[in-house]
Design a protein around this motif. Structure first.
Motif, mmCIF file in Angstrom:
data_model
loop_
_atom_site.group_PDB
_atom_site.id
_atom_site.type_symbol
_atom_site.label_atom_id
_atom_site.label_comp_id
_atom_site.label_asym_id
_atom_site.label_seq_id
_atom_site.Cartn_x
_atom_site.Cartn_y
_atom_site.Cartn_z
ATOM 1 N N LEU A 6 0.863 -1.279 0.179
ATOM 2 C CA LEU A 6 -0.006 0.062 0.106
ATOM 3 C C LEU A 6 0.870 1.218 -0.050
ATOM 4 O O LEU A 6 2.029 1.283 0.677
ATOM 5 N N PRO A 7 0.534 2.113 -0.557
ATOM 6 C CA PRO A 7 1.078 3.608 -0.650
ATOM 7 C C PRO A 7 1.066 4.187 0.874
ATOM 8 O O PRO A 7 0.379 4.048 1.660
ATOM 9 N N ALA A 8 2.183 4.916 0.878
ATOM 10 C CA ALA A 8 2.077 5.576 2.204
ATOM 11 C C ALA A 8 1.040 6.333 2.410
ATOM 12 O O ALA A 8 0.684 6.424 3.611
ATOM 13 N N HIS A 9 0.545 7.291 1.504
ATOM 14 C CA HIS A 9 -0.684 8.028 1.785
ATOM 15 C C HIS A 9 -2.201 7.318 2.165
ATOM 16 O O HIS A 9 -2.890 8.087 2.636
ATOM 17 N N LEU A 10 -2.049 6.040 1.814
ATOM 18 C CA LEU A 10 -3.065 5.354 2.218
ATOM 19 C C LEU A 10 -2.892 4.380 3.507
ATOM 20 O O LEU A 10 -3.622 3.515 3.793
ATOM 21 N N GLY A 11 -1.683 4.598 4.133
ATOM 22 C CA GLY A 11 -1.510 3.933 5.498
ATOM 23 C C GLY A 11 -0.226 2.654 5.249
ATOM 24 O O GLY A 11 -0.289 2.177 6.248
ATOM 25 N N GLY A 12 0.100 2.672 4.144
ATOM 26 C CA GLY A 12 1.113 1.440 3.773
ATOM 27 C C GLY A 12 2.258 1.848 4.165
ATOM 28 O O GLY A 12 2.820 3.050 4.532
#
Length: 243
Positions: free
Chosen positions: A221-227
């Motif tokens: 998951l990308p960082a901006h979605l909590g990944g």
């Protein structure tokens, strides 16, 4: 006559059935049934070209992908790439690939391009090269944005591939053709393309039917979605200012 491409498509579909991949294609109506078109996709995995090609199947179109020269000289992938009439890109002599792609487009082919040029490790849309926009303008064909999300869980940059993983959802989202920028600039059109790709990808990521199974599974998951994927600025994926 296509000799190599149809069996390769058949083999890919058989693999998808074995793995029971949950593939969802959205917006296939945007790919024209006839005539040339440039498909411009984001790039999150080594399998993206397979799924981008699958996205064109409802329109019964075969996609000629532009790919780096080394893929064509590989002893296994080379014969397949050449047999499917994909287009090799020698970065030291890029004009030849551009002209080959333009000729294919004018001949009514669909050409697939990954304008980020390399896989995005942040799983966001990197800054784009302007080649896709220039090709569409040169051949006077539609420029169609496409986002894929999910194949990176099977095989992506910096992670061990897992081509046995079953039941992975894959979203293939195809957007409406992008009109050339009013100023006729490929750079301006590329800014619009990046915005559209980002919107398609963000929508696919937020609609994705699975979440990480635990703290050790947040890498995809990308960082901006909590990944825990790296942020764009950490891996050189951030777009230039104004893009």
């Amino acid at each position: 006559m296509e000799i190599v491409y149809p069996p390769v498509i058949g083999a890919a579909k058989a693999m998808f059935r074995v793995l029971d991949l949950r593939i969802q294609v959205e917006g296939a109506e945007h790919i024209p049934a006839t005539g040339g078109a440039v498909l411009a996709s984001n790039h999150v995995s080594y399998l993206d070209f397979i799924f981008c090609g699958l996205g064109a199947q409802p329109a019964k179109r075969l996609v000629r992908f532009m790919a780096k020269q080394s893929v064509f000289t590989h002893k296994i992938s080379g014969p397949l790439m050449r047999g499917m009439h994909h287009i090799p890109v020698d970065r030291k002599a890029g004009n030849a690939a551009f002209h080959e792609a333009e000729t294919a487009l004018r001949g009514g082919e669909v050409v697939g391009v990954f304008p980020e040029a390399t896989i995005s490790e942040s799983f966001t849309v990197k800054g784009l090269k302007s080649g896709a926009a220039r090709l569409a303008a040169a051949a006077s064909v539609p420029l169609i944005p496409m986002a894929v999300w999910g194949p990176h869980r099977l095989w992506t940059k910096g992670r061990k591939k897992d081509l046995t993983k079953r039941h992975v959802p894959v979203i293939i989202a195809i957007g409406a053709p992008i009109e050339p920028a009013p100023d006729g600039s490929a750079d301006s059109t590329t800014v619009v393309l990046r915005k559209r790709l980002s919107e398609l990808l963000d929508s696919a990521q937020r609609a994705y039917p699975e979440k990480p199974s635990g703290p050790d599974d947040t890498w995809w998951l990308p960082a901006h979605l909590g990944g825990t994927a790296p942020r764009p600025e950490e891996v050189g994926d951030a777009a230039p200012a104004g893009a």
